[in-house]
Design an enzyme around this catalytic site. Sequence first.
Site, PDB file in Angstrom:
ATOM      1  N   GLU A 296       0.818  -1.212   0.000  1.00 57.21           N
ATOM      2  CA  GLU A 296       0.000   0.000   0.000  1.00 57.21           C
ATOM      3  C   GLU A 296       0.856   1.268   0.000  1.00 57.21           C
ATOM      4  O   GLU A 296       0.720   2.126   0.873  1.00 57.21           O
ATOM      5  CB  GLU A 296      -0.974  -0.013   1.183  1.00 57.21           C
ATOM      6  N   ASP A 375      -8.454  -9.035   3.942  1.00 56.42           N
ATOM      7  CA  ASP A 375      -8.189  -7.952   4.883  1.00 56.42           C
ATOM      8  C   ASP A 375      -9.252  -7.861   5.978  1.00 56.42           C
ATOM      9  O   ASP A 375     -10.101  -6.974   5.937  1.00 56.42           O
ATOM     10  CB  ASP A 375      -8.119  -6.623   4.117  1.00 56.42           C
ATOM     11  N   GLU A 403     -12.673  -2.416  12.153  1.00 57.55           N
ATOM     12  CA  GLU A 403     -12.693  -1.681  10.892  1.00 57.55           C
ATOM     13  C   GLU A 403     -13.837  -2.122   9.973  1.00 57.55           C
ATOM     14  O   GLU A 403     -14.618  -1.303   9.495  1.00 57.55           O
ATOM     15  CB  GLU A 403     -11.350  -1.854  10.170  1.00 57.55           C
TER      16      GLU A 403
HETATM   17  C1  GCU Z   1      -6.179  -2.187   5.886  1.00 61.60           C
HETATM   18  C2  GCU Z   1      -6.544  -0.886   6.502  1.00 61.60           C
HETATM   19  C3  GCU Z   1      -5.404   0.095   6.456  1.00 61.60           C
HETATM   20  C4  GCU Z   1      -4.143  -0.548   7.013  1.00 61.60           C
HETATM   21  C5  GCU Z   1      -3.865  -1.843   6.304  1.00 61.60           C
HETATM   22  C6  GCU Z   1      -2.711  -2.617   6.912  1.00 61.60           C
HETATM   23  O1  GCU Z   1      -6.056  -2.057   4.499  1.00 61.60           O
HETATM   24  O2  GCU Z   1      -7.655  -0.341   5.866  1.00 61.60           O
HETATM   25  O3  GCU Z   1      -5.763   1.203   7.210  1.00 61.60           O
HETATM   26  O4  GCU Z   1      -3.066   0.296   6.896  1.00 61.60           O
HETATM   27  O5  GCU Z   1      -4.975  -2.679   6.397  1.00 61.60           O
HETATM   28  O6  GCU Z   1      -2.978  -3.591   7.607  1.00 61.60           O
HETATM   29  O7  GCU Z   1      -1.554  -2.292   6.706  1.00 61.60           O
END
Ligand code: GCU
Length: 689
Positions: A296, A375, A403
């Site tokens: 990400e 996730d 979440e």
């Molecule tokens: C999910 C979450 C993010 C987080 C990511 C992670 O995608 O929405 O906020 O950073 O997990 O676990 O790194």
Amino acid sequence: AVGDAYRAWLRYAPLLPDQAKEYAPWCGKIVVASSGTAPLLAPAVEELAAGLGSMLGREPRRGQAADGEGCLVVGTLDSAELQGVADDAEAKALGDEGYVLRTVDEPGRRFIAIAGRTDRGALYGAFHFLRLLQTGRPIADLRIAEKPSGKIRMIDHWDNMDGSIERGYAGESVFFREGRFLEDPEDRKRLRDYARLMAAVGLNAVAINNVNVHEIETKLITPELLPSVAKAADVFREYGIRLYLSINFASPIEIGGLSTADPLDPEVKRWWAERAADAYRHVPDFGGFLVKADSEFRPGPFTYGRDHADGANMLAEALEPYGGIAIWRCFVYDCLQDWRDRTTDRARAAYDHFRPLDGKFRDNVILQIKNGPMDFQVREPVSPLIGGMRHTNQLLELQITQEYTGQQRHLCYLVPQWKEILDFDTHALGEGSTAAKAATGELFGRPLGGFAAVANIGSDLNWTGHLLAQANYYGYGRLTWSPELTSEQITDEWARISFGHDPVVIGTIKRMLLESWSIYESYTSPLGIGWMVNPGHHYGPNVDGYEYSKWGTYHFADSKGIGVDRTVATGTGFAGQYHDVPAARYELPESCPDELLLFFHHVPYRHRLKSGKTVIQHIYDSHFEGTEKAEELVKAWRSLEGKIDEERYESVLDRLQLQAAHAAEWRDVINTYFYRKTGIPDEHDRKIY
Ligand code: GCU
């Protein structure tokens, strides 16, 4: 005002006279017994004194020796007072964190031993002893010996230094505000209370900052901020908890003035070795680094043509001289996917990236693997990476913060979900190769292993926003210690500790908790498909919210069918990442469990489930029923009015009402979407828009 909500599972409510009478003869005096320095005995004794004082109405005296009168002896097994309480073999079996609770009732020798081989064991024993009283268990004939199943029992905070919490639903950070550490005496007190809550359920590791490490947080490993890190570590150390920091893989460039962060570059290695040395200068028992890399948009070794083993090993080497650990997350996938591309499957990503590296990681690297391949959805299969690597340490990562499970506005008690995950049989070494054993390292005889979970606490006075969400934190801790505990046992404990022993109250709360995950699942996305939430904040229904996005999370619903074909025969092949037995089970719609059908298969809406219903009718029914059950949660709670204190009663009632209304929103959006897509009417002709 510090009320029951703040005290959480350390509330120590006064006991009923009968119970107090049974316990009091053993609890008038505390004797501390150790042969050497044993710093964790001080908090153990302090906790016992405060807890017993509050429950029994009288603080125990501190005495020098057991004198045949009945008392508690807290300490280490090598002390003179505790000689013979456990034989050598028993003591050895306790390891560094285990303990015995033993009632010794002989002429001239009457006491309850709360003893470990180490003071750390004794501290956990003290919390266990207090829990016995909180839950109304007998103590006159104790023969308990326990040790934790996982070595690392960790909490990850996704806290930023501006005070915000990524995916936090209970106020702001308890560590940071406006770019600085919270260091006032009151903040310290709160942090200490938090450490107590952690230790009480056996947790021993904490990462204090978000895995997405932004600009200021990158500096946590520098002499500018390490003195503050050290002060926080002091608080946790008092309760046997080691502190970790999330690091930015690009730090050598961003704060080190180097031109590269290539893990094989000698200067980069030297730079990290210096950072490790700095960290240990300030925090002698520093736990290590937690890393989200090449995930990400976070930087990582890929930029330099290196792999995750190169990256993780480089950090592990820097930490190794001090006994530190590099925890490397496996949440790595293509987050710039084209939704038109049917060959890429996000579910495959972690296994595809990491499985080929098995055996390449140093012994002080642990791979942290999310419980599912996607996730933290309300329902996912267990990640095939768990039990998929024999020569690599693993930590199973769970998400306590809700979440995707109602953001602590909805009641969603996750212990039953976690139990299914822990009990999942990976078949890595044949039957009985549970995910829990793979995570702890027991299965493959790994030196390290355990559990990590994203915290659900914040600065809200009751810690978790939704008061009943405290049970998730509590349950996570208890499961990391003993994965074999049942949901029922944990729920019973938590309910009694939090609300006393009125059978109506306890029974009602337990039922509410134990049914809540299934209720939440039934009115949200169906049959394991996941998502269908609003993009970004992830709250509330939006069936196509992620359908045409880059994140790789699709349901592929059209007018004929829905689901993702992840079979080996005709799909993405994800099902083939499992060991033989689960792989075969998931491959065919006939053997795939209903609740995961759409995760593994694309089927027509009239496909018949094992339950006998068609997929479409299941969608309608579960959404109508789930919403009704959400309303029943409100009624159940209302039936407790007057039986629990008003503050906690009202705060939970508010959230349950909000949940019921919001469940109806989910129901109508989902049902309407599928009715319009399919044109298939509800067999029961209920209102669909
Ligand atoms: C999910 C979450 C993010 C987080 C990511 C992670 O995608 O929405 O906020 O950073 O997990 O676990 O790194």
